[in-house]
Design a protein around this motif. Structure first.
Motif, mmCIF file in Angstrom:
data_model
loop_
_atom_site.group_PDB
_atom_site.id
_atom_site.type_symbol
_atom_site.label_atom_id
_atom_site.label_comp_id
_atom_site.label_asym_id
_atom_site.label_seq_id
_atom_site.Cartn_x
_atom_site.Cartn_y
_atom_site.Cartn_z
ATOM 1 N N HIS A 155 0.801 -1.216 0.000
ATOM 2 C CA HIS A 155 0.000 0.000 0.000
ATOM 3 C C HIS A 155 0.838 1.273 0.000
ATOM 4 O O HIS A 155 0.303 2.358 -0.232
ATOM 5 C CB HIS A 155 -0.941 0.019 1.215
ATOM 6 N N ALA A 156 2.152 1.150 0.266
ATOM 7 C CA ALA A 156 2.994 2.334 0.390
ATOM 8 C C ALA A 156 4.159 2.316 -0.592
ATOM 9 O O ALA A 156 5.240 2.801 -0.284
ATOM 10 C CB ALA A 156 3.511 2.459 1.829
ATOM 11 N N SER A 157 3.930 1.764 -1.769
ATOM 12 C CA SER A 157 4.966 1.767 -2.801
ATOM 13 C C SER A 157 4.307 1.862 -4.167
ATOM 14 O O SER A 157 3.169 1.407 -4.351
ATOM 15 C CB SER A 157 5.838 0.509 -2.721
ATOM 16 N N THR A 188 1.066 8.740 3.555
ATOM 17 C CA THR A 188 0.687 7.333 3.382
ATOM 18 C C THR A 188 -0.829 7.177 3.402
ATOM 19 O O THR A 188 -1.503 7.753 4.254
ATOM 20 C CB THR A 188 1.282 6.470 4.509
ATOM 21 N N LEU A 189 -1.350 6.407 2.460
ATOM 22 C CA LEU A 189 -2.792 6.152 2.394
ATOM 23 C C LEU A 189 -3.129 5.009 3.345
ATOM 24 O O LEU A 189 -2.878 3.839 3.043
ATOM 25 C CB LEU A 189 -3.208 5.813 0.965
ATOM 26 N N THR A 190 -3.695 5.353 4.486
ATOM 27 C CA THR A 190 -4.021 4.342 5.493
ATOM 28 C C THR A 190 -5.518 4.088 5.604
ATOM 29 O O THR A 190 -5.932 3.197 6.346
ATOM 30 C CB THR A 190 -3.487 4.771 6.875
ATOM 31 N N ASP A 191 -6.323 4.855 4.904
ATOM 32 C CA ASP A 191 -7.768 4.648 4.885
ATOM 33 C C ASP A 191 -8.129 3.783 3.682
ATOM 34 O O ASP A 191 -7.795 4.136 2.544
ATOM 35 C CB ASP A 191 -8.500 5.987 4.791
ATOM 36 N N PRO A 192 -8.778 2.637 3.884
ATOM 37 C CA PRO A 192 -9.095 1.753 2.756
ATOM 38 C C PRO A 192 -9.863 2.444 1.632
ATOM 39 O O PRO A 192 -9.599 2.184 0.452
ATOM 40 C CB PRO A 192 -9.933 0.643 3.407
#
Length: 276
Positions: A155-157, A188-192
């Motif tokens: 999710h972070a690349s 960083t996108l941490t919300d689905p």
């Protein structure tokens, strides 16, 4: 009547189909589990590993010491943390040497690096992470560096999001249900829901953008690579500092990345008319 005798297949015993516990070497299996656990993190203390694995520190210490002797694990004496050793990479490199993807990608990565002036990377899915398997490093003083064997969360690349963008809704649901979206930077996108929206945009335009989502000051543009069956087999990217990969430069770099991904997809057997 003469009974024919079938020769034994080389490399495995007669009971090669027997996967019962009696044919599993428990100590070896436990050592491999320790190595796999180490591979999932940059480094770890003995007590943290013992807690994660539910093993006694004494047992783990003996395993780690044995792995260290063989070069498969390293101990940092300064902070008393363990990490995967260079020996593990050397063993893994034997797999890479027989993997056509890495060999075919090498000249394409080199050309992409020379065309863009930025580091070109090749990564494959490994669980909920990206495993970087090859790289053509730029000669610029300030540059991104993801050596083969490095791991990064999907999710972070850039490559990770390029791969995720081709997953179906059901698979994404399972991913979000079991994988915590760790925050590495304020971007960083941490919300689905936010990540899903980003993946839809990635799918529509054909490439993903990591805008300082793993490391502040670094940006990455990535595109997926397919094979003859249309399956996603890897992701290809360029990465570098935001001072060079800014919003003005990104479209041109995205075009070069897409061309390289299409070229590698065709080399892996994808139809010339199919997009990556």
């Amino acid at each position: 009547m003469t009974q024919s005798i079938q020769p034994a297949r080389r490399g495995r015993p007669r009971a090669f189909d027997d996967k019962t516990p009696q044919n599993v070497i428990k100590s070896l299996d436990r050592a491999i589990q320790v190595l796999e656990t180490l591979a999932g993190r940059d480094k770890a203390t003995l007590s943290a590993l013992a807690q994660d694995m539910g093993e006694s520190p004494a047992t783990l210490y003996r395993i780690l010491t044995t792995l260290q002797i063989r070069g498969l694990a390293d101990l940092d004496e300064t902070d008393q943390t363990w990490a995967v050793g260079a020996g593990a990479f050397l063993i893994g490199a034997a797999f890479l040497r027989r993997t056509a993807l890495v060999d075919v990608a090498r000249p394409i990565l080199r050309t992409l690096m020379e065309t863009t002036g930025e580091t070109a990377n090749l990564g494959v899915e490994r669980g909920d992470q990206v495993l970087f398997v090859s790289q053509a490093e730029t000669h610029a003083t300030i540059r991104a560096f993801f050596p083969p064997g490095s791991l990064s969360p999907l999710h972070a690349s850039g490559i990770g999001k390029a791969l995720l963008s081709r997953w179906g809704d059901a698979r994404l649901d399972r991913y979000f249900a079991k994988t915590p979206l760790e925050r590495f930077t304020p971007h960083t996108l941490t919300d689905p829901d936010a990540l899903r929206a980003d993946l839809r945009l990635t799918r529509d335009r054909g490439y993903a953008v990591d805008a300082e989502e793993k490391n502040i000051g670094m940006r990455c543009i990535a595109a997926p690579v397919t094979n003859a069956m249309g399956d996603i087999v890897a992701g290809l990217s360029v990465s570098g500092p935001t001072s060079r990969i800014d919003t003005e430069a990104s479209p041109a770099l995205a075009g070069e990345t897409l061309r390289a991904a299409h070229a590698l997809s065709r080399a892996m057997g994808a139809s010339p008319d199919a997009d990556a």
